[in-house]
Design an enzyme around this catalytic site. Structure first.
Site, PDB file in Angstrom:
ATOM      1  N   SER A  40       0.792  -1.228   0.000  1.00 46.58           N
ATOM      2  CA  SER A  40       0.000   0.000   0.000  1.00 46.58           C
ATOM      3  C   SER A  40       0.827   1.281   0.000  1.00 46.58           C
ATOM      4  O   SER A  40       0.306   2.346  -0.298  1.00 46.58           O
ATOM      5  CB  SER A  40      -0.954   0.023   1.193  1.00 46.58           C
ATOM      6  OG  SER A  40      -0.246   0.212   2.396  1.00 46.58           O
ATOM      7  N   LYS A  78       0.922   4.411   6.736  1.00 51.13           N
ATOM      8  CA  LYS A  78       0.266   5.280   5.749  1.00 51.13           C
ATOM      9  C   LYS A  78       0.851   6.683   5.863  1.00 51.13           C
ATOM     10  O   LYS A  78       1.606   7.003   6.770  1.00 51.13           O
ATOM     11  CB  LYS A  78      -1.252   5.357   5.979  1.00 51.13           C
ATOM     12  CG  LYS A  78      -1.973   4.029   5.990  1.00 51.13           C
ATOM     13  CD  LYS A  78      -2.017   3.365   4.654  1.00 51.13           C
ATOM     14  CE  LYS A  78      -2.753   2.033   4.771  1.00 51.13           C
ATOM     15  NZ  LYS A  78      -2.475   1.111   3.717  1.00 51.13           N
TER      16      LYS A  78
END
Length: 179
Positions: A40, A78
């Site tokens: 990700s 993230k």
């Protein structure tokens, strides 16, 4: 009176105990090592990268952070996009925070001509709120087409944040060294 062997062993024991206590304090309050799992955050962070995460200091927009995942028993890495009070939208692959456009140069390796990495959205569309709430963050993965992030699970609590990525180590591959 202790003989010299016993004194030496006691000295080693004290040194080991002090080292373990210092290690515990550092790991609990200052930093923690972690490993990236998944794609990700590609290409900036690769699956298997080893990270040192700082537990001290403040978090700023575009910092990479680790946090306890709100949707499973795991930790995620993230990028912070929205801070408390921010408005956020994406239009034609351009990020707008509080009405100001930002060039996300860290996404350049993923960009392809004529293809948007991130679908258009507003914070209100995704979360039902027009601003990031107090004590919350809005996060996105760098691999926007393959990332479970705030578009999927909403805001994350600042209390869920483990820390900010400070140091990256790439995995050591013996095959690469042998070539």
């Amino acid at each position: 009176m202790m003989n010299s062997f016993t004194r030496e062993m006691f000295s080693w024991f004290k040194s080991i105990v002090v080292a373990l206590v210092l290690l515990y304090i550092c790991r609990s309050f200052l930093f923690v090592p972690t490993i990236v799992h998944g794609e990700s955050m590609m290409p900036n962070l690769q699956d298997g990268n080893r990270l040192i995460v700082s537990k001290v200091g403040s978090i700023h927009r575009f910092d990479e952070i680790t946090f306890k995942a709100p949707d499973e028993n795991a930790n995620y890495v993230k990028r912070v996009i929205g801070l408390p009070g921010d408005t956020i939208s994406m239009k034609n692959d351009v990020l707008y925070v509080n009405g100001r456009s930002y060039k996300e140069s860290y996404l350049n390796p993923n960009r392809k001509t004529g293809v948007n990495l991130t679908e258009d959205f507003t914070l209100k569309d995704l979360t039902g709120k027009s601003k990031v709430p107090p004590n919350s963050l809005f996060v996105l993965g760098d691999n926007r087409t393959n990332s479970k992030d705030s578009r999927y699970f909403g805001f994350i609590s600042k209390n869920a944040v483990i820390g900010k990525v400070e140091v990256r180590f790439w995995p050591f591959n013996e095959m690469e060294v042998m070539k």
